[in-house]
Design a protein around this motif. Structure first.
Motif, mmCIF file in Angstrom:
data_model
loop_
_atom_site.group_PDB
_atom_site.id
_atom_site.type_symbol
_atom_site.label_atom_id
_atom_site.label_comp_id
_atom_site.label_asym_id
_atom_site.label_seq_id
_atom_site.Cartn_x
_atom_site.Cartn_y
_atom_site.Cartn_z
ATOM 1 N N THR A 308 50.121 10.541 33.291
ATOM 2 C CA THR A 308 49.565 11.568 34.174
ATOM 3 C C THR A 308 50.476 11.806 35.373
ATOM 4 O O THR A 308 50.731 12.957 35.760
ATOM 5 C CB THR A 308 48.162 11.165 34.654
ATOM 6 N N ASP A 309 50.984 10.719 35.971
ATOM 7 C CA ASP A 309 51.896 10.862 37.111
ATOM 8 C C ASP A 309 53.146 11.637 36.699
ATOM 9 O O ASP A 309 53.637 12.500 37.439
ATOM 10 C CB ASP A 309 52.294 9.488 37.652
ATOM 11 N N GLY A 310 53.660 11.324 35.498
ATOM 12 C CA GLY A 310 54.840 12.031 35.004
ATOM 13 C C GLY A 310 54.543 13.507 34.791
ATOM 14 O O GLY A 310 55.363 14.373 35.126
ATOM 15 N N PHE A 311 53.375 13.784 34.256
ATOM 16 C CA PHE A 311 53.003 15.172 34.023
ATOM 17 C C PHE A 311 52.844 15.924 35.344
ATOM 18 O O PHE A 311 53.297 17.069 35.473
ATOM 19 C CB PHE A 311 51.707 15.236 33.223
ATOM 20 N N LEU A 312 52.210 15.288 36.335
ATOM 21 C CA LEU A 312 52.022 15.956 37.625
ATOM 22 C C LEU A 312 53.361 16.229 38.303
ATOM 23 O O LEU A 312 53.523 17.251 38.982
ATOM 24 C CB LEU A 312 51.118 15.113 38.520
ATOM 25 N N GLU A 313 54.323 15.337 38.118
ATOM 26 C CA GLU A 313 55.672 15.593 38.631
ATOM 27 C C GLU A 313 56.281 16.809 37.935
ATOM 28 O O GLU A 313 56.954 17.634 38.557
ATOM 29 C CB GLU A 313 56.557 14.361 38.429
ATOM 30 N N ASP A 314 56.040 16.888 36.616
ATOM 31 C CA ASP A 314 56.529 18.051 35.871
ATOM 32 C C ASP A 314 55.880 19.335 36.387
ATOM 33 O O ASP A 314 56.524 20.385 36.457
ATOM 34 C CB ASP A 314 56.235 17.890 34.375
ATOM 35 N N ILE A 315 54.589 19.262 36.733
ATOM 36 C CA ILE A 315 53.879 20.439 37.240
ATOM 37 C C ILE A 315 54.475 20.890 38.573
ATOM 38 O O ILE A 315 54.662 22.082 38.828
ATOM 39 C CB ILE A 315 52.378 20.147 37.399
ATOM 40 N N ILE A 316 54.794 19.926 39.445
ATOM 41 C CA ILE A 316 55.424 20.262 40.733
ATOM 42 C C ILE A 316 56.767 20.950 40.489
ATOM 43 O O ILE A 316 57.103 21.950 41.132
ATOM 44 C CB ILE A 316 55.605 18.995 41.591
#
Length: 644
Positions: A308-316
């Motif tokens: 999830t943290d990796g995905f949220l970084e991708d979203i940013i």
């Protein structure tokens, strides 16, 4: 190839993954010739009802008559008109229709028996733990499943002659905070702790336990408590929450099974219940009948959080990259580039062709198109445009797309473009809208795994926000350009006015006169005063427009047409050979006369005079304009003399 339409509304921002997963499981088992089309909204997510309207509009995209079976998940839809309309359209399709979790019309029903399942929980508390006094903290009063659970409670208590009152029930939603608020509600009302607190689901039960602990109370020492649905938090909370377990995918599986049997012509009962299992755990004073795999669960949570943290970084990163995009297609490429986890067989962006209608002008005047005049609120345009398409090269062969299909740019409906000959194929349709105004939709092939991860809401949110910002920026630029044009344009004819003449004609003269000679053409509408005085100013305006239109449609592209005022017009353009100038003036005369005849102005005519500039001369533009005016005036004098 048969087609199933699944119309569903996610709970808040979450996608209901279980239904399509179960349907596809049944289809894949025997490789039935069936494909699944999922139309998903998040219509109860926002407090803005207009935004939710835009979400629900995705239900209107498919023509349900084009499908062989329909599955509806409308349990979480909070807009009754949407439910009514969707049910009516499904009923008119003339195919088998299944409703998941909500009794609708005469459709097949699939889901757990909420009424008996909740009655079973209360029965356990009464018969095994001698409970007589209860608090009931439930979901929304308007929710069908919640209503059935309440009905089960009341009927069981009445059957056992156990007294209850309406004030024993607190209604909220299915979230953690409902449990917190419910416990506060009863405590602040001065109610003594009951024997048991029955909750509509596990989220609520955990909320109750947390709030009770703040007041110094704990289950099961001070009260018993039960949940429902068997979420992870039920088994791994302390104490373990007594709950009702049911496999959600089983409902989807059963839907597919019913449709397959109905297509075979079998007579089927209306109600089809999936199984439930009671989990009597610590929160009601029972001993847990299973060993918790805490370490495995914790490991899973750690991995999930890392992902999830990796995905949220991708979203940013995605949000940053989207700011650089100048087209919607570039934005779609950004999604695929910035989100490596966004793997799918194909992705498409289909847009309302009127997205750029704000640039449209009505004849003779500038018009700013409001969004409500441009975009659809209910339904979709008959014709839409494929703005972007991505297809995994390895998937194209499996898709068995018809030759030339990829070249299609204009779509009418979703078929035949989204036809697929692969058994078990699935297409997810997601709405694109600016608040309630629909601008299009996105289609993702084989996206069920993305629904499980619950990433799509974040992706759609970032993409829609970027699209809306780009659209607003383009509108602002266009409006500024239009306002600038209003400053330099004549509102009656659309030609440059005197301000435009000073701004653009002078610049053209200064830029070109040293390199090339220029044509200065002065035109005057004959007898405008007579037309105004005898036929009215409306006819005078028509005469002026006739001259302006004739000039604009005849003039060379790089020329500058000007209405100096009243009946006077000026044209400045590159020098033309004398025969071409004569021919151009003659063409303008013919067009003016023809336009006049069409509106009842017989013998409408102009007078004209022109000069060619001399790049060796020191004369100013105004000098040449006066010379052309003088030549024009000489023609006008000769006409007057001839009439006398």
């Amino acid at each position: 190839m048969r087609k199933i339409a699944l119309l569903m509304d996610g709970w808040k921002r979450y996608f209901t993954f279980a239904w399509p997963a179960g349907i596809l499981e049944r289809i894949h088992e025997t490789e039935e010739e069936v494909s699944l089309y999922i139309f998903d909204s998040s219509g109860n997510w926002s407090h803005d009802k207009k935004y939710n309207e835009g979400e629900y509009n995705i239900f209107r995209l498919p023509d349900l008559r084009e499908f062989d079976g329909i599955v509806l998940d409308l349990t979480n839809v909070e807009a009754e008109p949407v439910i009514k309309e969707t049910v009516e359209r499904a009923a008119q399709a003339g195919v088998p229709v299944i409703s998941i979790g909500k009794e609708l019309d005469a459709f097949y029903y699939v889901g757990i028996d909420n009424k008996s399942a909740m009655a079973g929980i209360v029965k356990h508390l009464v018969e095994e733990h001698s409970c007589r006094r209860f608090w009931f903290i439930m979901g929304s009063e308007d929710n069908y499943e919640n209503g059935r659970r309440v009905e089960g409670i009341r009927e069981y208590l009445d059957g056992q002659e156990i007294p209850w009152e309406e004030t024993d029930f607190y209604y909220g939603n299915y979230e953690f905070q409902c449990g917190v608020n419910g416990f506060k509600h009863f405590q602040e009302g001065g109610r003594p702790l009951p024997d048991a607190i029955v909750c509509a689901n596990d989220n609520i039960a955990v909320g109750v336990c947390e709030e009770a602990a703040k007041a110094g109370y704990h289950a099961p020492e001070d009260f018993l408590i039960t949940g429902f649905d068997n979420f992870d938090k039920a088994a791994f909370y302390t104490p373990q929450i007594t709950t009702v377990s049911h496999v959600r995918e089983e409902a989807g599986y059963l839907c597919a099974q019913i449709l397959l049997r109905a297509w075979q012509g079998e007579e089927l009962p209306r109600f089809h219940y999936t199984g439930v299992e009671y989990k009597y755990w610590e929160s009601c004073g029972c001993s847990a009948d299973c060993q918790r795999q805490d370490r495995e669960y914790l490991k899973g949570q750690i991995i999930y959080q890392i992902e999830t943290d990796g995905f949220l970084e991708d979203i940013i990163s995605l949000e940053y990259e989207l700011l650089k995009c100048s087209t919607f297609s570039q934005m779609m490429n950004c999604v695929l580039k910035c989100l490596p986890s966004m793997k799918c067989d194909a992705m498409y962006l289909v847009m309302d062709p009127k997205m750029n209608d704000f640039k449209r002008r009505t004849e003779g005047s500038e018009v700013f198109m409001a969004e409500e005049e441009t975009y659809y609120i209910e339904g979709y345009p008959q014709k839409m445009v494929l703005e972007f398409s991505y297809e995994d090269p390895e998937a194209v062969g499996r898709l068995k797309l018809r030759p030339g299909q990829m070249e299609v740019r204009e779509l009418e409906g979703i078929f035949p473009f989204f036809d697929c000959q692969e058994p078990g194929a699935n297409f997810l349709f997601l709405p694109l809208h600016f608040r309630q105004w629909t601008i299009g939709y996105i289609v993702i092939r084989n996206a069920v795994y993305l629904m499980e991860r619950q990433y799509l809401h974040h992706i759609m949110g970032a993409l829609t926000k970027a699209m809306e910002n780009l659209n607003r920026h383009e509108k602002l630029e266009w409006m500024n350009e239009r306002l600038s044009n209003l400053y330099v344009r004549d509102t009656l004819t659309g030609m440059y006015n005197r301000m435009g003449y000073r701004k653009f004609a002078g610049k053209l003269f200064d830029d070109r006169r040293r390199a090339n000679d220029l044509l200065i053409l002065f035109i005057d509408l004959d007898r405008l005063k007579y037309i105004n005085d005898n036929l009215g100013h409306d006819m005078g305006d028509l005469a002026i427009r006739a001259v302006a239109d004739a000039i604009k449609t005849t003039l060379h592209e790089e020329g500058i047409p000007v209405r100096l005022g009243g009946d006077e017009f000026l044209v400045i353009c590159e020098e033309l050979p004398e025969p071409e100038v004569t021919a151009m003036i003659q063409e303008i005369r013919h067009k003016v006369e023809r336009s006049g005849n069409e509106v009842g102005l017989c013998n409408l005519s102009i007078s004209a005079g022109y000069v060619i500039t001399d790049k060796e001369s020191s004369k100013k533009l105004e000098d040449y304009v006066n010379d052309a005016d003088a030549i024009m005036y000489q023609e006008k004098k000769e006409k007057k003399a001839a009439r006398k």
